[in-house]
Design a protein around this motif. Structure first.
Motif, PDB file in Angstrom:
ATOM      1  N   UNK A  35       0.837  -1.203   0.000  1.00 62.41           N
ATOM      2  CA  UNK A  35       0.000   0.000   0.000  1.00 62.41           C
ATOM      3  C   UNK A  35       0.868   1.248   0.000  1.00 62.41           C
ATOM      4  N   UNK A  36       1.903   1.207   0.831  1.00 61.19           N
ATOM      5  CA  UNK A  36       2.820   2.336   0.908  1.00 61.19           C
ATOM      6  C   UNK A  36       3.400   2.631  -0.473  1.00 61.19           C
ATOM      7  N   UNK A  37       3.706   1.548  -1.153  1.00 63.41           N
ATOM      8  CA  UNK A  37       4.331   1.671  -2.464  1.00 63.41           C
ATOM      9  C   UNK A  37       3.349   2.189  -3.509  1.00 63.41           C
ATOM     10  N   UNK A  38       2.142   1.677  -3.471  1.00 65.91           N
ATOM     11  CA  UNK A  38       1.175   2.000  -4.513  1.00 65.91           C
ATOM     12  C   UNK A  38       0.332   3.214  -4.121  1.00 65.91           C
ATOM     13  N   UNK A  39      -0.184   3.190  -2.904  1.00 69.54           N
ATOM     14  CA  UNK A  39      -1.199   4.175  -2.550  1.00 69.54           C
ATOM     15  C   UNK A  39      -0.598   5.557  -2.275  1.00 69.54           C
ATOM     16  N   UNK A  40       0.567   5.597  -1.642  1.00 77.61           N
ATOM     17  CA  UNK A  40       1.116   6.915  -1.318  1.00 77.61           C
ATOM     18  C   UNK A  40       1.405   7.716  -2.576  1.00 77.61           C
ATOM     19  N   UNK A  41       2.128   7.085  -3.504  1.00 79.54           N
ATOM     20  CA  UNK A  41       2.398   7.822  -4.733  1.00 79.54           C
ATOM     21  C   UNK A  41       1.107   7.991  -5.520  1.00 79.54           C
ATOM     22  N   UNK A 276       4.967  18.905 -12.016  1.00 79.83           N
ATOM     23  CA  UNK A 276       4.490  18.596 -10.662  1.00 79.83           C
ATOM     24  C   UNK A 276       4.137  17.119 -10.582  1.00 79.83           C
ATOM     25  N   UNK A 277       3.456  16.661 -11.645  1.00 78.41           N
ATOM     26  CA  UNK A 277       3.030  15.272 -11.634  1.00 78.41           C
ATOM     27  C   UNK A 277       4.238  14.344 -11.540  1.00 78.41           C
ATOM     28  N   UNK A 278       5.248  14.633 -12.335  1.00 72.84           N
ATOM     29  CA  UNK A 278       6.461  13.804 -12.289  1.00 72.84           C
ATOM     30  C   UNK A 278       7.126  13.878 -10.925  1.00 72.84           C
ATOM     31  N   UNK A 279       7.136  15.087 -10.366  1.00 71.45           N
ATOM     32  CA  UNK A 279       7.752  15.257  -9.052  1.00 71.45           C
ATOM     33  C   UNK A 279       7.026  14.420  -8.008  1.00 71.45           C
ATOM     34  N   UNK A 280       5.700  14.481  -8.069  1.00 70.14           N
ATOM     35  CA  UNK A 280       4.894  13.704  -7.123  1.00 70.14           C
ATOM     36  C   UNK A 280       5.186  12.221  -7.271  1.00 70.14           C
ATOM     37  N   UNK A 281       5.347  11.810  -8.529  1.00 73.51           N
ATOM     38  CA  UNK A 281       5.636  10.412  -8.792  1.00 73.51           C
ATOM     39  C   UNK A 281       6.976  10.005  -8.177  1.00 73.51           C
ATOM     40  N   UNK A 285       7.546   7.396  -5.241  1.00 69.88           N
ATOM     41  CA  UNK A 285       8.449   6.264  -5.407  1.00 69.88           C
ATOM     42  C   UNK A 285       9.491   6.251  -4.296  1.00 69.88           C
ATOM     43  N   UNK A 286       9.960   7.444  -3.943  1.00 66.99           N
ATOM     44  CA  UNK A 286      10.964   7.549  -2.883  1.00 66.99           C
ATOM     45  C   UNK A 286      10.400   7.026  -1.555  1.00 66.99           C
ATOM     46  N   UNK A 287       9.209   7.509  -1.228  1.00 63.25           N
ATOM     47  CA  UNK A 287       8.572   7.048   0.013  1.00 63.25           C
ATOM     48  C   UNK A 287       8.350   5.544  -0.058  1.00 63.25           C
ATOM     49  N   UNK A 288       7.898   5.095  -1.239  1.00 59.64           N
ATOM     50  CA  UNK A 288       7.678   3.661  -1.419  1.00 59.64           C
ATOM     51  C   UNK A 288       8.961   2.864  -1.273  1.00 59.64           C
ATOM     52  N   UNK A 290      11.486   3.475   0.608  1.00 62.39           N
ATOM     53  CA  UNK A 290      11.767   3.295   2.034  1.00 62.39           C
ATOM     54  C   UNK A 290      10.958   2.106   2.539  1.00 62.39           C
ATOM     55  N   UNK A 291       9.717   2.036   2.090  1.00 61.00           N
ATOM     56  CA  UNK A 291       8.873   0.904   2.466  1.00 61.00           C
ATOM     57  C   UNK A 291       9.478  -0.414   2.030  1.00 61.00           C
ATOM     58  N   UNK A 292      10.021  -0.419   0.813  1.00 58.97           N
ATOM     59  CA  UNK A 292      10.626  -1.659   0.302  1.00 58.97           C
ATOM     60  C   UNK A 292      11.818  -2.049   1.164  1.00 58.97           C
ATOM     61  N   UNK A 293      12.620  -1.067   1.530  1.00 64.20           N
ATOM     62  CA  UNK A 293      13.794  -1.357   2.357  1.00 64.20           C
ATOM     63  C   UNK A 293      13.339  -1.961   3.687  1.00 64.20           C
ATOM     64  N   UNK A 294      12.346  -1.330   4.294  1.00 66.15           N
ATOM     65  CA  UNK A 294      11.848  -1.827   5.579  1.00 66.15           C
ATOM     66  C   UNK A 294      11.313  -3.252   5.412  1.00 66.15           C
ATOM     67  N   UNK A 295      10.548  -3.463   4.360  1.00 69.15           N
ATOM     68  CA  UNK A 295       9.976  -4.796   4.147  1.00 69.15           C
ATOM     69  C   UNK A 295      11.065  -5.821   3.906  1.00 69.15           C
ATOM     70  N   UNK A 296      12.090  -5.436   3.135  1.00 66.54           N
ATOM     71  CA  UNK A 296      13.111  -6.440   2.838  1.00 66.54           C
ATOM     72  C   UNK A 296      13.902  -6.768   4.100  1.00 66.54           C
TER      73      UNK A 296
END
Ligand SMILES: Nc1ncnc2c1ncn2[C@@H]1O[C@H](COP(=O)(O)OP(=O)(O)OP(=O)(O)O)[C@@H](O)[C@H]1O
Ligand SMILES: [Mg+2]
Lengths: 414, 233
Positions: A35-41, A276-281, A285-288, A290-296
């Motif tokens: 969710x962090x990966x998909x929903x946040x971005x 802006x859209x690209x920046x948000x993306x 992705x950056x926030x996501x 971090x999620x991947x690192x935590x999950x791994x």
């Protein structure tokens, strides 16, 4: 093949016999990661996309025709409109005339001629009320009052930002008049002046709409002295918005191209919005990530503890002739299971709950209705990243333990 | 015909001043179809010798030839394959995979050898039935008594019909009834199918069905007895 089968057997039996709560907890962590990966971005991008959608729906439509760069207006507007109506793809269109005028609100009450005049400079759009409504749903944007009728005269709709009452919420940045529905204002263009009654107030998420005043085109032509009947903008909606590229291309090659500039909605978007859209993306992705690192790390620790606590068993398996690869597969299979089920729940939540929910109840932002955007392709790539990272996080500890000396593992020696 | 020929086996642990010399030049020759017991006091080096003979460890010096293969020349992966295809193991602590049922535990090496699922299962059920666990295929190890678990381990060792079975104190954790059951299983196997078995044990009566007893003292085989001579010890 053989290794894979035995590895899977060992892996899945381990999951099967593991405590259900541990398993649920791990899957929960993976779901959150997904969710962090998909929903946040998705929400971040959705903010911008929501704004874009609003612009597309309330202002610009799928294809926009405007004056050629070296012209003031669309040439041969009538011919162009005729040509547009021959396109079966075009389901709605609106012809817009626009010009600047000065509106004055308190001219009647003002006894003292030296007192300050209450004026504002307006962008006035001349429209066919019915067409415009069908095109951009303008009548649904009424915050107050009622919509224009085709045949009446002397009425005007004002965008909310022109009114002191509404614009105050945004601080003193707009040129406003102090008036409300039912008041009469005087519109001045050059040396022509005409009185209009404010019939309604329009409020939209789109600034361009809030910064427009609407009057029927017939009156527009009279007040603005536009006798050539050439319009400033024609916007249209297609049966299938995704076809706008092709239809616009076709229009450019037809006679319409000689008289006006034709742009798709996407082409007309200001660059900053795309940025802006690209920046948000990127941010998402950056926030996501971090999620991947935590999950791994989570998976790594889980598999590591799991494998360390079974070190002797792993030794015995190797002792009786089970290949290292099989043991590694067993643990990677567990990691894969957690990643897959977690992602599955995450995807289910995203597509079956969150996206419909935010579509129904958009997050209210001043410039947009925030929706959740998760295009399947992007989701797939993010999932794949999560999946592969998880597999590696599972493989490393399994590899570390399985490579140890067989006899040492069996005897519990260092 | 010799099935195990070990020559001048040394095993040292540690380096320099800390080095300990555990096996001090052992020669062994075991014939195909023999049931051999290794006995001796605790610390004599019985287990260490077993690991050298069963390809779980590599001697510091000397050669081990099993069934015509010089195992000291094999690489790690080939040693694993060799253990799978040629040897069967019964460990002291049963050593079953706790997540797999009795049947699946026995199937594991068979599947690894490339047998099909159904074929492996049939062979596993056969082996389990032959150790008297015909009604406990689906039990997890935790749902079995110690003696039953060790019988599953015996079934796992024999299901693949290995050339040699190694058993290091297979009865150590069992009560005397269960222990005797295991010994009976091994001795039946030896008598009926001429199975080669090498077993370490502390109990003279468990060594009774063996053809030969090798007696170890301080890293060397000092005596070779028949079971009847054992009684006089
Ligand atoms: N890796 C090692 N490092 C140092 N010493 C070791 C190592 N392995 C075994 N030894 C020593 O070697 C000796 C023989 O051990 P081994 O386990 O072979 O004895 P054993 O005859 O099987 O005894 P038991 O009857 O108690 O099982 C012991 O003194 C033990 O401490
Ligand atoms: Mg021992």
């Amino acid at each position: 093949m053989r290794n894979l089968r035995i590895g899977l057997l060992l892996g899945f039996r381990q999951i099967q016999r593991a405590s259900i709560w541990t398993t649920v907890l791990i899957i929960f962590v993976m779901t959150l990661t997904f969710l962090n990966l998909i929903a946040v971005s998705g929400v971040l991008v959705g903010l911008v996309e929501g704004a874009e959608q609003a612009v597309r729906e309330n202002a610009l439509g799928d294809i926009i025709i405007s004056a050629q760069d070296d012209e003031d207006r669309i040439l041969e507007t009538n011919t162009v409109v005729q040509a547009i109506t021959t396109y079966p793809e075009v389901v709605d269109y609106s012809v817009r005339y626009s010009g600047n005028a000065i509106a004055e609100a308190n001219y009647k009450e003002r006894r003292d001629l030296s007192g300050e005049r209450d004026t504002a400079s307006l962008i006035v759009q001349g429209i066919d009320p019915a067409r415009e409504d069908s095109m951009s749903n303008l009548s649904h944007l009424l915050r107050d009052g009622s919509y224009l009728e085709a045949d009446e005269e002397g009425y005007i709709l004002l965008g909310a930002y022109y009114l002191k009452e509404y614009a105050d919420d945004f601080g003193d940045i707009f040129d406003t008049i102090d008036a409300e529905t039912g008041d009469t204002i005087r519109l001045t263009v050059g040396d022509v002046s005409k009185e209009f009654v404010i019939k309604g107030i329009i409020e939209s998420k789109v600034d361009e709409v809030n910064l427009s005043a609407y009057i029927p085109e017939r009156e527009f032509r009279r007040v603005f002295g536009r006798l050539d009947r050439n319009a400033d903008q024609i916007v249209m909606r297609l049966a299938d918005p995704a076809q706008n590229q092709a239809v616009a291309e076709h229009m450019r090659e037809s006679s319409i191209g000689n008289y006006a500039k034709i742009q798709t909605y996407e082409e007309s978007l200001p660059k900053f919005l795309i940025d802006i859209k690209n920046t948000m993306n990127v941010l998402g992705t950056f926030i996501g990530s971090i999620g991947i690192v935590v999950a791994s790390i989570t998976i790594f620790i889980i598999i590591f503890i799991n494998a360390v606590s079974r070190r002797q068993q792993i030794g015995i398996l190797k002792g009786i002739g089970i290949e290292r690869k099989v043991i590694e597969i067993a643990y990677v299979a567990q990691a894969a299971f957690y990643a897959l089920t977690g992602s599955l729940f995450g995807a289910l939540l995203t597509y079956a709950v969150l996206i419909p929910y935010f579509a129904e109840n958009p997050i209210q932002f001043p410039f947009s209705d925030g929706i959740l955007v998760a295009d399947p392709e992007g989701t797939f790539w993010r999932f794949l990243t999560l999946f592969i990272v998880t597999l590696i996080a599972g493989l490393i500890p399994a590899w570390l333990i399985a490579r140890q000396n067989t006899l040492n593992s069996i005897l519990g020696r260092k | 015909m010799s099935i195990i020929t070990a020559h001048n086996i040394h095993r040292r642990f540690g380096k320099g001043a800390l080095e300990v010399h555990i096996l001090k030049g052992i020669d062994i020759d075991i014939q195909a179809g023999e049931f051999v017991a290794i006995m001796g006091k605790s610390g004599a080096g019985k287990s260490t010798l077993m690991y050298q003979l069963s390809v779980l460890d590599e001697p510091s010096e000397g050669t081990v030839v099993i069934d015509g293969t010089d195992v000291s020349e094999l690489r790690e992966q080939d040693r694993t394959a060799f253990r799978l295809n040629t040897l069967g193991y019964i460990f002291q602590n049963y050593a079953l995979v706790p997540d797999l049922s009795a049947e699946e535990n026995v199937m594991l090496p068979l599947l690894m050898r490339g047998r099909g699922w159904l074929e492996a299962r049939a062979a596993a059920e056969n082996a389990l039935a032959s150790v008297g666990l015909g009604n406990k295929y689906k039990n997890l190890p935790a749902e079995l008594s110690g003696g039953e678990q060790q019988r599953v381990a015996v079934a796992r060792a024999i299901a693949g019909k290995p050339r040699i079975i190694f058993a290091d104190e297979p009865t150590a954790n069992l009560d005397s009834v269960s222990g005797q059951q295991i010994i009976d299983l091994l001795s039946d196997l030896h008598q009926q199918s001429k199975q080669t078995i090498v077993m370490v044990t502390h109990e003279p009566e468990y060594a009774a069905p063996c053809d030969r007893v090798l007696y170890m003292e301080d890293g060397l085989i000092t005596k070779e007895l028949s079971p009847s001579e054992l009684q006089q010890l």
